[in-house]
Design a protein around this motif. Sequence first.
Motif, mmCIF file in Angstrom:
data_model
loop_
_atom_site.group_PDB
_atom_site.id
_atom_site.type_symbol
_atom_site.label_atom_id
_atom_site.label_comp_id
_atom_site.label_asym_id
_atom_site.label_seq_id
_atom_site.Cartn_x
_atom_site.Cartn_y
_atom_site.Cartn_z
ATOM 1 N N ILE A 95 -61.739 -90.942 137.027
ATOM 2 C CA ILE A 95 -61.279 -92.694 137.294
ATOM 3 C C ILE A 95 -61.094 -92.702 138.789
ATOM 4 C CG2 ILE A 95 -60.288 -94.784 136.555
ATOM 5 C CD1 ILE A 95 -59.914 -93.810 133.432
ATOM 6 N N LEU A 96 -61.517 -93.608 139.398
ATOM 7 C CA LEU A 96 -60.802 -93.359 140.671
ATOM 8 C C LEU A 96 -60.161 -94.877 140.706
ATOM 9 C CD1 LEU A 96 -61.135 -93.576 143.741
ATOM 10 C CD2 LEU A 96 -62.912 -95.075 143.681
ATOM 11 N N VAL A 97 -58.672 -94.633 141.340
ATOM 12 C CA VAL A 97 -57.511 -95.213 140.544
ATOM 13 C C VAL A 97 -57.365 -95.536 141.993
ATOM 14 C CG1 VAL A 97 -54.787 -95.063 141.013
ATOM 15 C CG2 VAL A 97 -56.296 -93.494 139.346
ATOM 16 N N GLY A 98 -57.656 -95.340 143.176
ATOM 17 C CA GLY A 98 -57.589 -96.590 143.985
ATOM 18 C C GLY A 98 -57.015 -95.661 145.699
ATOM 19 N N TYR A 99 -57.484 -95.648 146.587
ATOM 20 C CA TYR A 99 -56.983 -95.322 148.565
ATOM 21 C C TYR A 99 -55.907 -96.203 148.338
ATOM 22 C CZ TYR A 99 -62.280 -96.266 148.270
ATOM 23 O OH TYR A 99 -63.490 -96.257 147.026
ATOM 24 N N GLU A 100 -54.777 -95.135 149.249
ATOM 25 C CA GLU A 100 -53.795 -94.903 149.986
ATOM 26 C C GLU A 100 -54.140 -94.651 151.523
ATOM 27 O OE1 GLU A 100 -49.887 -95.601 149.991
ATOM 28 O OE2 GLU A 100 -51.069 -95.445 148.287
ATOM 29 N N LYS A 101 -53.652 -96.062 152.144
ATOM 30 C CA LYS A 101 -54.012 -96.104 153.541
ATOM 31 C C LYS A 101 -52.693 -95.836 154.323
ATOM 32 C CE LYS A 101 -56.321 -99.517 153.107
ATOM 33 N NZ LYS A 101 -57.190 -99.529 151.925
ATOM 34 N N ILE A 102 -52.222 -94.853 154.970
ATOM 35 C CA ILE A 102 -50.959 -94.921 155.619
ATOM 36 C C ILE A 102 -51.110 -94.633 157.054
ATOM 37 C CG2 ILE A 102 -50.095 -92.907 153.652
ATOM 38 C CD1 ILE A 102 -50.620 -90.801 155.789
ATOM 39 N N GLY A 103 -52.184 -96.000 157.862
ATOM 40 C CA GLY A 103 -51.958 -95.342 159.066
ATOM 41 C C GLY A 103 -52.894 -94.945 160.032
ATOM 42 N N SER A 104 -52.671 -95.015 161.332
ATOM 43 C CA SER A 104 -52.828 -93.688 161.930
ATOM 44 C C SER A 104 -54.931 -93.316 161.645
ATOM 45 C CB SER A 104 -52.674 -92.754 161.949
ATOM 46 O OG SER A 104 -51.432 -92.527 162.433
ATOM 47 N N PRO A 111 -76.445 -95.986 148.221
ATOM 48 C CA PRO A 111 -77.446 -97.268 147.629
ATOM 49 C C PRO A 111 -77.196 -97.267 146.394
ATOM 50 C CG PRO A 111 -77.326 -94.653 148.402
ATOM 51 C CD PRO A 111 -76.193 -94.685 148.804
ATOM 52 N N ARG A 112 -76.161 -96.395 145.183
ATOM 53 C CA ARG A 112 -76.318 -96.818 144.451
ATOM 54 C C ARG A 112 -74.789 -96.666 143.514
ATOM 55 N NH1 ARG A 112 -80.485 -94.326 144.462
ATOM 56 N NH2 ARG A 112 -79.337 -91.940 144.265
ATOM 57 N N PRO A 113 -73.814 -97.654 143.943
ATOM 58 C CA PRO A 113 -72.738 -97.296 143.757
ATOM 59 C C PRO A 113 -72.373 -97.693 142.297
ATOM 60 C CG PRO A 113 -72.959 -99.615 144.637
ATOM 61 C CD PRO A 113 -74.412 -98.558 144.587
ATOM 62 N N LEU A 114 -71.122 -96.805 141.741
ATOM 63 C CA LEU A 114 -70.694 -97.278 140.825
ATOM 64 C C LEU A 114 -69.770 -98.088 140.464
ATOM 65 C CD1 LEU A 114 -70.630 -93.770 139.786
ATOM 66 C CD2 LEU A 114 -72.245 -95.104 139.094
ATOM 67 N N GLU A 115 -69.840 -98.872 138.734
ATOM 68 C CA GLU A 115 -69.022 -99.931 139.094
ATOM 69 C C GLU A 115 -67.001 -99.810 139.060
ATOM 70 O OE1 GLU A 115 -67.289 -103.089 135.456
ATOM 71 O OE2 GLU A 115 -69.481 -101.088 135.222
ATOM 72 N N ASP A 116 -67.023 -98.475 138.931
ATOM 73 C CA ASP A 116 -66.196 -97.289 139.126
ATOM 74 C C ASP A 116 -65.236 -98.016 140.779
ATOM 75 O OD1 ASP A 116 -63.261 -96.968 138.029
ATOM 76 O OD2 ASP A 116 -63.352 -95.288 137.721
ATOM 77 N N LEU A 117 -66.617 -98.034 141.500
ATOM 78 C CA LEU A 117 -66.308 -97.743 143.363
ATOM 79 C C LEU A 117 -66.364 -99.107 143.480
ATOM 80 C CD1 LEU A 117 -66.532 -95.943 145.798
ATOM 81 C CD2 LEU A 117 -68.429 -96.314 146.343
ATOM 82 N N GLU A 118 -66.753 -99.909 142.649
ATOM 83 C CA GLU A 118 -66.850 -101.351 143.363
ATOM 84 C C GLU A 118 -65.558 -101.953 142.880
ATOM 85 O OE1 GLU A 118 -69.753 -103.360 143.539
ATOM 86 O OE2 GLU A 118 -71.534 -102.472 143.492
ATOM 87 N N GLN A 119 -65.119 -101.530 142.166
ATOM 88 C CA GLN A 119 -63.566 -102.505 141.834
ATOM 89 C C GLN A 119 -62.852 -102.274 142.751
ATOM 90 O OE1 GLN A 119 -62.904 -104.994 139.511
ATOM 91 N NE2 GLN A 119 -65.214 -104.908 138.316
ATOM 92 N N THR A 120 -62.832 -100.847 143.548
ATOM 93 C CA THR A 120 -61.651 -100.970 144.344
ATOM 94 C C THR A 120 -62.279 -100.910 145.972
ATOM 95 O OG1 THR A 120 -62.850 -98.318 144.797
ATOM 96 C CG2 THR A 120 -61.100 -98.475 143.271
ATOM 97 N N LEU A 121 -63.669 -101.705 145.720
ATOM 98 C CA LEU A 121 -63.197 -101.927 147.177
ATOM 99 C C LEU A 121 -63.108 -103.456 147.223
ATOM 100 C CD1 LEU A 121 -67.863 -100.627 147.622
ATOM 101 C CD2 LEU A 121 -65.466 -99.621 148.699
ATOM 102 N N PRO A 122 -62.747 -103.598 148.971
ATOM 103 C CA PRO A 122 -62.330 -104.733 149.002
ATOM 104 C C PRO A 122 -63.632 -105.789 149.143
ATOM 105 C CG PRO A 122 -62.563 -103.370 151.172
ATOM 106 C CD PRO A 122 -62.918 -102.786 150.370
ATOM 107 N N LEU A 123 -63.414 -107.230 148.513
ATOM 108 C CA LEU A 123 -64.250 -108.408 148.848
ATOM 109 C C LEU A 123 -63.094 -109.634 149.233
ATOM 110 C CD1 LEU A 123 -67.146 -108.193 147.137
ATOM 111 C CD2 LEU A 123 -66.385 -108.972 145.254
ATOM 112 N N ALA A 124 -63.993 -110.248 149.711
ATOM 113 C CA ALA A 124 -63.325 -111.015 150.679
ATOM 114 C C ALA A 124 -63.519 -112.628 148.845
ATOM 115 C CB ALA A 124 -64.243 -111.937 151.240
#
Length: 252
Positions: free
Chosen positions: A41-50, A193-206
């Motif tokens: 399961i893709l929990v999410g992303y952690e962005k720490i700068g730089s 090309p073919r993103p899975l639903e788990d990836l869809e849920q973690t990407l930013p979306l306007a």
Amino acid sequence: MGVYQPHTEDFKDKALGLVSTGSFPAIVSAADAMLKSSEVILVGYEKIGSGHCTAIVRGKISDVRLAVEVGAENAQQNGQLISSLVIARPLPNLEVVLPIGSRLAQLTYGRGSSKLSNQAIGLLETRGFPAMVGAADTMLKAAEVELSAHEIIGAGLCTAIIRGSVADVAVALEAGMHEAARIGELNAVMVIPRPLEDLEQTLPLASCWIEKPQPLAIPTKIVEKEKELELVELPDLKQIPVPLEEPLRLDE
């Protein structure tokens, strides 16, 4: 209000996997590879700068080990791997403070369906905001794609995220690359090309692309108008004159 106390059994035979890259398109590509390699399961992303981004996955120890190995190899091929790590049987407190809690809440409540789901993803990262905006404008004019969101991860790195068919995304990215290089600095480009639903849920979306279910309008109170019966008064039969018939004459 009580403090959340996770059950130890929930974490038995589980592991956390982390892969870190120096680019947002690279971490999305690595996350996609990890999801498609094993049952994690893709929990999410952690962005720490730089520009440092880390994808966090969770699952069985064997699945996480395989996923991290594939994700690190993917990032290495893109020249963006910084580090990777597998933590077997993490203590509950460690998972609670990581971005797992918000991810589980998102899975529970959802954020609504997206008009752009099940379309290819294109990511174009620049160093500098004007270069990203110029590239996004060029991509929108070059092919039938939609700009779904943008991501800023520090160190001047900005990523435009587009959606469309694989062919349109490829054409748009090619045009955007030239424009980004002309205006400023192109840092990374990626196609999923073919993103899975788990990836869809973690990407930013306007928010303009999110369709939230609308409540069904049902009247709560139905008032039935009673029909008024009109009373008709009948006349007195005794007072109605009745014409008498003339007696029959036998000589006629």
